[in-house]
Design a protein around this motif. Structure first.
Motif, short mmCIF file in Angstrom:
data_model
loop_
_atom_site.label_atom_id
_atom_site.label_comp_id
_atom_site.label_asym_id
_atom_site.label_seq_id
_atom_site.Cartn_x
_atom_site.Cartn_y
_atom_site.Cartn_z
N GLU A 135 0.83 -1.20 0.00
CA GLU A 135 0.00 0.00 0.00
C GLU A 135 0.87 1.26 0.00
OE1 GLU A 135 -3.43 2.23 2.68
OE2 GLU A 135 -2.95 0.15 3.12
N LEU B 144 1.08 4.26 -2.85
CA LEU B 144 0.92 5.68 -2.51
C LEU B 144 2.16 6.49 -2.89
CD1 LEU B 144 -0.82 5.38 0.97
CD2 LEU B 144 -1.78 6.49 -1.07
N GLU C 108 2.05 7.28 -6.49
CA GLU C 108 1.07 8.33 -6.77
C GLU C 108 1.63 9.71 -6.41
OE1 GLU C 108 -2.91 7.63 -5.20
OE2 GLU C 108 -2.62 5.47 -5.50
N GLN D 10 -0.33 9.82 2.36
CA GLN D 10 -1.71 10.27 2.15
C GLN D 10 -1.83 11.78 2.31
OE1 GLN D 10 -3.64 7.62 4.95
NE2 GLN D 10 -4.33 6.24 3.32
N GLU D 11 -1.12 12.32 3.30
CA GLU D 11 -1.12 13.78 3.50
C GLU D 11 -0.52 14.49 2.29
OE1 GLU D 11 -2.49 15.77 5.89
OE2 GLU D 11 -3.43 13.88 6.48
N ILE E 100 2.40 5.44 5.44
CA ILE E 100 1.14 5.57 4.69
C ILE E 100 0.44 6.87 5.04
CG2 ILE E 100 -1.18 4.59 4.49
CD1 ILE E 100 0.24 1.79 4.67
N GLU E 101 0.39 7.19 6.30
CA GLU E 101 -0.25 8.43 6.73
C GLU E 101 0.44 9.65 6.11
OE1 GLU E 101 -0.96 10.93 10.84
OE2 GLU E 101 -0.94 8.75 10.96
N LEU F 79 -0.53 13.49 -0.76
CA LEU F 79 -1.49 13.42 -1.86
C LEU F 79 -2.57 14.49 -1.74
CD1 LEU F 79 -2.16 9.65 -2.65
CD2 LEU F 79 -1.20 11.39 -4.16
N LYS F 80 -2.90 14.83 -0.51
CA LYS F 80 -3.94 15.84 -0.27
C LYS F 80 -3.44 17.27 -0.51
CE LYS F 80 -6.31 13.08 3.21
NZ LYS F 80 -6.56 12.95 4.64
#
Length: 126
Positions: free
Chosen positions: A11, A15, A18, A117-118, A113-114, A120-121
């Motif tokens: 995962e 990410l 991405e 994800q941040e 991962i966290e 990506l935002k």
């Protein structure tokens, strides 16, 4: 626990890809064709502490990625350094030379991962 870590690493790898594409675009940095791979400038097998470092990610097309890994073509890395600049290269080289002990625990992957994800935002490409 091993299987859980494998799933989390997969995962995180997805990410990471991405985020690299978001930051650097979806074109090969060497030839400009569509990028289908995200290359680790410093190999993840030798530099595990740079595996999820965005600066270590380089979008590449199949041909350029194959040329680098299977033909050992040095011009791929030379072109990347030329395009990204010596400052980028020197900073990444410093990171690569740092001594790290990576404890790839479940918590480690959750943190990675966290963080990805941040990123990506975030609204700021490049």
């Amino acid at each position: 626990m091993k299987n859980k870590n494998k799933l989390l690493r997969a995962e995180a790898d997805k990410l990471w890809r991405e985020v690299v594409i978001k930051k650097y675009g979806d074109k090969c940095e060497v030839c400009g064709k569509p990028a289908i791979h995200c290359h680790h400038f410093y190999p993840k097998g030798l530099f595990s502490h740079l595996r999820f470092d965005i600066e270590n990610g380089v979008p590449l097309c199949f041909h350029c990625h194959f040329s680098r890994h299977h033909k050992g073509d040095p011009t791929v890395n030379e072109t990347i350094i030329e395009k990204r600049g010596k400052e980028w290269y020197n900073k990444l080289k410093e990171k690569a030379q740092e001594k790290h002990r990576s404890y790839q625990t479940t918590g480690y992957y959750y943190d990675i991962i966290e963080g990805l994800q941040e990123k990506l935002k975030e609204n700021t490409p490049r």
